[in-house]
Design a protein around this motif. Structure first.
Motif, PDB file in Angstrom:
ATOM      1  N   ILE A   1      17.604  20.978 -22.705  1.00 35.73           N
ATOM      2  CA  ILE A   1      16.665  22.018 -22.254  1.00 35.73           C
ATOM      3  C   ILE A   1      17.313  23.382 -22.445  1.00 35.73           C
ATOM      4  CG2 ILE A   1      15.369  22.936 -20.297  1.00 35.73           C
ATOM      5  CD1 ILE A   1      15.183  20.111 -19.187  1.00 35.73           C
ATOM      6  N   VAL A   2      16.641  24.229 -23.220  1.00 39.96           N
ATOM      7  CA  VAL A   2      17.233  25.536 -23.524  1.00 39.96           C
ATOM      8  C   VAL A   2      16.411  26.707 -22.993  1.00 39.96           C
ATOM      9  CG1 VAL A   2      18.487  24.717 -25.568  1.00 39.96           C
ATOM     10  CG2 VAL A   2      16.133  25.563 -25.814  1.00 39.96           C
ATOM     11  N   GLY A   3      15.274  26.413 -22.387  1.00 38.18           N
ATOM     12  CA  GLY A   3      14.481  27.513 -21.869  1.00 38.18           C
ATOM     13  C   GLY A   3      13.356  27.028 -20.977  1.00 38.18           C
TER      14      GLY A   3
ATOM     15  N   LEU B   1      16.009  26.301 -13.273  1.00 36.30           N
ATOM     16  CA  LEU B   1      14.943  25.335 -13.527  1.00 36.30           C
ATOM     17  C   LEU B   1      15.096  24.077 -12.669  1.00 36.30           C
ATOM     18  CD1 LEU B   1      12.475  24.417 -15.188  1.00 36.30           C
ATOM     19  CD2 LEU B   1      14.037  23.665 -16.980  1.00 36.30           C
ATOM     20  N   ALA B   2      16.330  23.691 -12.399  1.00 39.36           N
ATOM     21  CA  ALA B   2      16.552  22.486 -11.594  1.00 39.36           C
ATOM     22  C   ALA B   2      15.894  22.615 -10.225  1.00 39.36           C
ATOM     23  CB  ALA B   2      18.045  22.237 -11.445  1.00 39.36           C
ATOM     24  N   GLU B   3      15.998  23.787  -9.664  1.00 40.34           N
ATOM     25  CA  GLU B   3      15.424  24.023  -8.340  1.00 40.34           C
ATOM     26  C   GLU B   3      13.901  23.868  -8.386  1.00 40.34           C
ATOM     27  OE1 GLU B   3      15.196  27.821  -5.304  1.00 40.34           O
ATOM     28  OE2 GLU B   3      16.625  27.888  -6.964  1.00 40.34           O
TER      29      GLU B   3
ATOM     30  N   PRO C   1      22.439  22.754 -10.686  1.00 40.54           N
ATOM     31  CA  PRO C   1      21.749  23.659 -11.611  1.00 40.54           C
ATOM     32  C   PRO C   1      21.693  23.080 -13.030  1.00 40.54           C
ATOM     33  CG  PRO C   1      23.979  24.431 -11.192  1.00 40.54           C
ATOM     34  CD  PRO C   1      23.786  23.224 -10.326  1.00 40.54           C
ATOM     35  N   LEU C   2      20.647  23.432 -13.753  1.00 39.93           N
ATOM     36  CA  LEU C   2      20.541  23.054 -15.168  1.00 39.93           C
ATOM     37  C   LEU C   2      21.111  24.157 -16.055  1.00 39.93           C
ATOM     38  CD1 LEU C   2      16.967  21.467 -15.299  1.00 39.93           C
ATOM     39  CD2 LEU C   2      19.081  20.329 -15.973  1.00 39.93           C
ATOM     40  N   GLY C   3      21.391  25.294 -15.453  1.00 46.24           N
ATOM     41  CA  GLY C   3      21.899  26.417 -16.250  1.00 46.24           C
ATOM     42  C   GLY C   3      20.808  27.078 -17.077  1.00 46.24           C
ATOM     43  N   VAL C   4      19.551  26.821 -16.700  1.00 50.93           N
ATOM     44  CA  VAL C   4      18.415  27.420 -17.407  1.00 50.93           C
ATOM     45  C   VAL C   4      17.613  28.206 -16.381  1.00 50.93           C
ATOM     46  CG1 VAL C   4      16.259  26.954 -18.642  1.00 50.93           C
ATOM     47  CG2 VAL C   4      18.299  25.564 -19.103  1.00 50.93           C
TER      48      VAL C   4
END
Lengths: 344, 344
Positions: A31-33, A46-48, A55-58
């Motif tokens: 997932i990049v965005g 995004l994880a939230e 976190p997904l870091g996105v």
């Protein structure tokens, strides 16, 4: 083995978030965005939003163009509105940025007849870049269109097709219950039908897709929406429905061929449905009947379809452009990817 | 509109003849040749063999090469044996003559695992000429492989798949009744199982095709064949079965994944079957169950499939070479033919 397919998620509501959870757990994807119009989601991980731990870091943003530009996404998963007129503009921007688009927009499942100009524009933009855009889902997309189209291949002659889907709204999202009229008075129901805000979108697209598969020229295609009234008190989560109030909707699309009603798609979405199911009946030689006890779950199966079709959309051999569920090999033999499927 | 597709029919037994009747009645096709190994059929008009009124102007011959050379056939409809080792040679000759091949040969439906050398040779010959070769039918081909593969797309997670097909042999050809053991003693049944002449061919291919679709690596795939004994006197046409004689066969293929039997295909073909049906059960999230009351008719639906897939084979976009039912869009949107599908 391809490197992970880079996905951007446009719309992270109930279904979009479920897709995110599936995609995040699958090493074939990265997932990049993530983009959502809801300002309450912007700036959060995004994880939230998707209800994932860690976190997904996105970071979710409201700026689609920036996300497309910065993410290098290969496929956009679009899960927002049902109406193509509203969704076409962002879809076109995704295509112009060079991404494939996999969408749950109901009217995109077979847009050629009702939105020919938008369909042609999407097709042209996708073809020009060797990309695909596909509207998918359980309904429209699978149960009332693709499956009967395929089953009809087993018939030497098809005389009539009837598909019925009965969904128990008690098991579904409050948002969906409300959209199907649950809790309304009869007068409110009629008003919402008139304003076009009530009921399921996509039944007409299913009928058009199925008729096209059968080679039927329909001389009329009509849609009826009638309320299903509660026979007794019904409780569903916070909802309290009194006898005589609306408990759901019965929606029927009938296609007439040569003056005869040969195609009928019936969707009943109601609280406390007694026997939820999907049923396909093809009258013909030989006849084919299929009954799905419980029915195929709308949201869960739609999210599953989206995940499974991501690699198909990007790698499967076949046509580019605006495609339908009928135009691609949906479960191509493994190994063919690498042989022939250069990302388009 | 393409000009009529020129077909050559290799094998005009029960199913081959049914295909001829369907194809002859459809203006999209023109029958240009017919070949059968049976010397009693040679020299006669195909219409007579297929039970059609009036001559078709096509003389059945035993000489495949001459028929290929003289007919200009674009597609060969092959309906002869079930075993690929015996059928591969004529199929290769058809491909080398430049024709596509659509076949009801059961082992051709998914030959990669059991006949890798023949599969590769067929694939190579077809690709070299831009042609396709496809094994199709209801079983294998549709009910126990393609359909569960597609339905599994609706599952986020698949835990196990079980497909059951119960066929009432009383409604079927004497030849098929006999092949499934009806009328044999128990000792005769065992002897025929040992010699490999009894039972349905293709269950293993269905299991392999389905496992491949699911991405499952099977550590074991075993097939069991057990007799179903007549509980009472049964009459079926000229057959008289006494209690304790064989009335049919129960055939089960079980695929083990990670030590657990996750894939089970069960085929029961028996005289006086009490409730013929097809049933697909996918355990997973969400679960998907499909029940086909009466079952999809083997011969009639196979003939229908062959006819419907003729234009697909010749014109649909997608890969060439040896393909399976999973590799092509089986019901491509009408209109795409002309846009993109140059005959290959």
């Amino acid at each position: 083995m391809n490197s992970p397919l880079r996905t951007l998620h446009l719309g992270v509501g109930a279904i979009g978030a479920e897709v995110v959870r599936l995609v995040a757990a699958d090493p074939r994807f990265r997932i990049v965005g993530a983009v959502d119009v809801d300002p309450a989601k912007a700036g959060r991980d995004l994880a939230e939003i998707a209800g994932l731990e860690g976190p997904l870091g996105v970071t979710v943003t409201a700026d689609l163009d920036a996300a497309l530009r910065e993410s290098g996404a290969q496929v956009v998963v679009h899960s927002a509105g049902s109406r193509l007129e509203r969704e076409a503009a962002p879809l076109l921007r995704c295509l112009r940025a060079g991404a494939h688009v996999l969408s749950t927009c109901e009217e995109l499942s077979f847009p050629w007849a009702r939105h020919p100009d938008l369909a042609q524009e999407l097709d042209r933009e996708a073809r020009a870049r060797g990309r695909r855009v596909l509207g998918t889902g359980v309904n429209p997309g699978l149960v009332m269109d693709l499956l009967p189209s395929l089953l009809a291949l087993a018939c030497q002659r098809v005389d009539a097709v009837r598909v019925r889907r009965v969904v128990d709204l008690s098991q579904r999202r409050p948002q969906l219950q409300r959209k199907m009229g649950a809790g309304l008075s009869l007068a409110e129901f009629e008003a919402e039908v008139t304003s076009g805000s009530l009921g399921h979108v996509g039944l007409v697209e299913s009928a058009l897709m199925l008729a096209d598969a059968l080679g039927w020229e329909m001389d009329e295609l009509k849609e009826e929406m009638t309320p299903v009234l509660a026979p007794r008190h019904i409780r569903a989560g916070p909802l309290r429905i009194a006898p005589g109030q609306v408990a759901g909707v019965r929606q029927v699309v009938t296609g007439t061929v040569g003056g005869r009603p040969l195609l009928e798609l019936e969707l009943v979405m109601v609280l406390d449905a007694s026997e939820p199911h999907d049923a396909i009946e093809i009258q013909g030689v030989p006849p084919v009947r299929a009954y799905f006890p419980g029915g195929i779950h709308g949201d869960r199966a739609t999210a599953a379809l989206v995940k499974h079709l991501l690699p198909t959309l990007a790698y499967a051999p076949g046509p580019v452009g605006l495609v339908t569920m009928r135009d691609l090999p949906l479960t191509p033999r493994r190994g063919r990817d690498e042989e022939e499927g250069t990302p388009r």
